[in-house]
Design a protein around this motif. Structure first.
Motif, PDB file in Angstrom:
ATOM      1  N   ASP A   1      -7.946  -6.652   0.882  1.00  0.00           N
ATOM      2  CA  ASP A   1      -7.065  -6.566   2.047  1.00  0.00           C
ATOM      3  C   ASP A   1      -6.985  -7.911   2.774  1.00  0.00           C
ATOM      4  OD1 ASP A   1      -5.609  -4.558   3.975  1.00  0.00           O
ATOM      5  OD2 ASP A   1      -6.823  -5.872   5.240  1.00  0.00           O
TER       6      ASP A   1
ATOM      7  N   ASN B   1      -6.653   1.949  -3.704  1.00  0.00           N
ATOM      8  CA  ASN B   1      -7.918   1.807  -2.984  1.00  0.00           C
ATOM      9  C   ASN B   1      -8.637   0.507  -3.325  1.00  0.00           C
ATOM     10  OD1 ASN B   1      -7.587   4.223  -1.652  1.00  0.00           O
ATOM     11  ND2 ASN B   1      -8.819   5.409  -3.091  1.00  0.00           N
ATOM     12  N   GLU B   2      -8.483   0.048  -4.561  1.00  0.00           N
ATOM     13  CA  GLU B   2      -9.103  -1.224  -4.961  1.00  0.00           C
ATOM     14  C   GLU B   2      -8.577  -2.371  -4.100  1.00  0.00           C
ATOM     15  OE1 GLU B   2     -11.128  -4.268  -6.991  1.00  0.00           O
ATOM     16  OE2 GLU B   2     -11.479  -2.091  -6.955  1.00  0.00           O
TER      17      GLU B   2
ATOM     18  N   ASP C   1      -6.821   5.151  -7.273  1.00  0.00           N
ATOM     19  CA  ASP C   1      -7.893   4.158  -7.446  1.00  0.00           C
ATOM     20  C   ASP C   1      -7.345   2.741  -7.376  1.00  0.00           C
ATOM     21  OD1 ASP C   1      -9.778   6.123  -7.712  1.00  0.00           O
ATOM     22  OD2 ASP C   1      -9.826   6.077  -9.910  1.00  0.00           O
TER      23      ASP C   1
ATOM     24  N   ASP D   1      -8.671  -7.867   6.375  1.00  0.00           N
ATOM     25  CA  ASP D   1     -10.131  -7.801   6.291  1.00  0.00           C
ATOM     26  C   ASP D   1     -10.714  -9.140   5.864  1.00  0.00           C
ATOM     27  OD1 ASP D   1     -10.069  -5.166   7.038  1.00  0.00           O
ATOM     28  OD2 ASP D   1     -10.423  -4.356   5.029  1.00  0.00           O
TER      29      ASP D   1
ATOM     30  N   ARG E   1      -7.036  -2.013  -1.080  1.00  0.00           N
ATOM     31  CA  ARG E   1      -7.373  -1.736   0.322  1.00  0.00           C
ATOM     32  C   ARG E   1      -8.816  -2.116   0.648  1.00  0.00           C
ATOM     33  NH1 ARG E   1      -4.476   1.195   3.866  1.00  0.00           N
ATOM     34  NH2 ARG E   1      -2.609   2.308   3.183  1.00  0.00           N
ATOM     35  N   GLU E   2      -9.722  -1.803  -0.249  1.00  0.00           N
ATOM     36  CA  GLU E   2     -11.143  -1.965   0.033  1.00  0.00           C
ATOM     37  C   GLU E   2     -11.685  -3.346  -0.298  1.00  0.00           C
ATOM     38  OE1 GLU E   2     -13.159   1.197  -1.998  1.00  0.00           O
ATOM     39  OE2 GLU E   2     -11.927   2.760  -1.031  1.00  0.00           O
ATOM     40  N   HIS E   3     -11.073  -4.020  -1.282  1.00  0.00           N
ATOM     41  CA  HIS E   3     -11.650  -5.278  -1.741  1.00  0.00           C
ATOM     42  C   HIS E   3     -10.747  -6.503  -1.614  1.00  0.00           C
ATOM     43  CE1 HIS E   3     -14.989  -2.946  -3.285  1.00  0.00           C
ATOM     44  NE2 HIS E   3     -14.152  -2.194  -3.984  1.00  0.00           N
TER      45      HIS E   3
ATOM     46  N   TYR F   1       0.817  -1.215   0.000  1.00  0.00           N
ATOM     47  CA  TYR F   1       0.000   0.000   0.000  1.00  0.00           C
ATOM     48  C   TYR F   1       0.852   1.267   0.000  1.00  0.00           C
ATOM     49  CZ  TYR F   1      -3.819  -3.155   1.365  1.00  0.00           C
ATOM     50  OH  TYR F   1      -4.743  -4.162   1.411  1.00  0.00           O
TER      51      TYR F   1
END
Length: 342
Positions: free
Chosen positions: A283, A276-277, A273, A286, A279-281, A258
């Motif tokens: 990770d 973030n892709e 973007d 998570d 990080r959000e989807h 990251y």
């Protein structure tokens, strides 16, 4: 008839046994990945405050790789890696206090404050660095595996390197030697897609790096390096292959960092973007958290308590890294292999 019923009963029992890792494995993986993430975030803060000097390469985003591989190794197996190494140290069982104190150049560090971020070692934990020269650790890891084969001690060496190092010449010399002697080494390519600031697509004619061993008859496979369970399953197979005398194995871990290449890298070569892709989807932490909650391996409250415990460990390491004394000047003359006259 009784025997037939007994066999049927055993078959049913096997079918009902849950496949894959359970609560203990996932909770341990989650904890280790979270420790690495919070440690690296704190290291970034200390660097920004001027308490860590020199180069500092953070492992944020790649935690599933080392945690998954480490869980497939057994006591006595060795680990060697490059300069993005803090996560590897923690996964190998080195303490947060000792690692952080080395980052700040203090006596309480694993190299007594003389190695810094890229050069820490622990013979006790079978961690052989931390190496600043790109690809150098591949030859050394192959040498460790040669020693294992020579002694017949059944140990395996996990040798990590990045997609940039995959283009270095000594890597292929090592591949050739490792296969000729069927050395017990796992080559783990942490493909975070950018060799410093250059994408793999721009720097490599063969972008499927797990194929790099084909001409040496070394098997390899591509692994989702953002999924700790996928990493573990692939590593378990590779370790078994190497330990059984079949020789080296290549694992290409498709992962993502990251942060920039180092703390001095603004990472303008990729879009927000794109970051973030991941990080959000995608990770890794998570994903593990989601599986823990879906499997009812732990509750939200229990995970929050774990988070508090880890934050406390990391804060204590930051405090220790500043309170530990600086090395005595006499340390300049220790660990010197050859002393020459001026």
């Amino acid at each position: 008839m009784a025997a037939r019923q007994s066999a049927s009963s055993k078959s049913t029992a096997r079918a009902k046994k849950p496949a894959g890792p359970g609560a203990d494995e996932y909770i341990a993986w989650y904890r280790d990945m979270l420790l690495i993430r919070r440690f690296e975030e704190k290291a970034g803060q200390l660097y920004g405050m001027g308490l860590i000097a020199g180069f500092c390469h953070l492992y944020i985003g790649q935690e599933a790789v080392v945690v998954g591989v480490q869980s497939a190794l057994r006591e006595g197996d060795q680990v060697i890696t490059g300069y993005r190494d803090h996560g590897h140290m923690l996964a190998a069982g080195m303490t947060a206090n000792g690692v952080m104190a080395e980052l700040t150049g203090r006596e309480g560090g694993y190299s007594r404050g003389k190695g810094g971020s890229m050069h820490m070692f622990s013979r006790e934990k079978q961690f052989f660095g931390g190496h600043g020269i790109v690809g150098a650790q591949v030859s050394l890891g192959t040498g460790l595996a040669f020693a294992n084969a020579y002694r017949g001690d059944g140990k395996v060496c996990a040798t990590y390197f990045g997609d940039g190092a995959a283009n270095q010449g000594q890597v292929y010399e090592s591949f050739n030697m490792a296969k000729i002697w069927n050395l017990p080494v796992i080559y783990i390519i942490e493909n975070n897609q950018y060799a410093m600031g250059t994408s793999v697509k721009r720097s490599s004619s063969e972008t499927h790096l797990y194929k790099r061993g084909v001409s040496f008859n070394i098997p390899g496979e591509e692994v989702d390096g953002m999924d700790v369970n996928a990493v573990y399953e692939a590593a378990k197979k590779a370790v078994e292959h190497a330990r059984s005398g079949k020789g080296p194995y290549i694992l290409e871990m498709k992962t993502y960092r990251y942060r920039g290449h180092s703390m001095s890298d603004p990472a303008k070569y990729r879009t927000r973007d794109e970051v973030n892709e991941y990080r959000e989807h995608k990770d890794p932490i998570d994903l593990a958290r989601k599986r823990i909650l879906e499997g009812k391996f732990a509750t939200e409250d229990q995970l929050k308590e774990m988070e508090k415990e880890i934050k406390k460990i990391v804060q204590e390491s930051a405090d220790f890294s500043q309170s530990s004394p600086e090395p005595d000047p006499s340390e300049l003359y220790t660990d010197v292999l050859i002393e020459a006259d001026a």
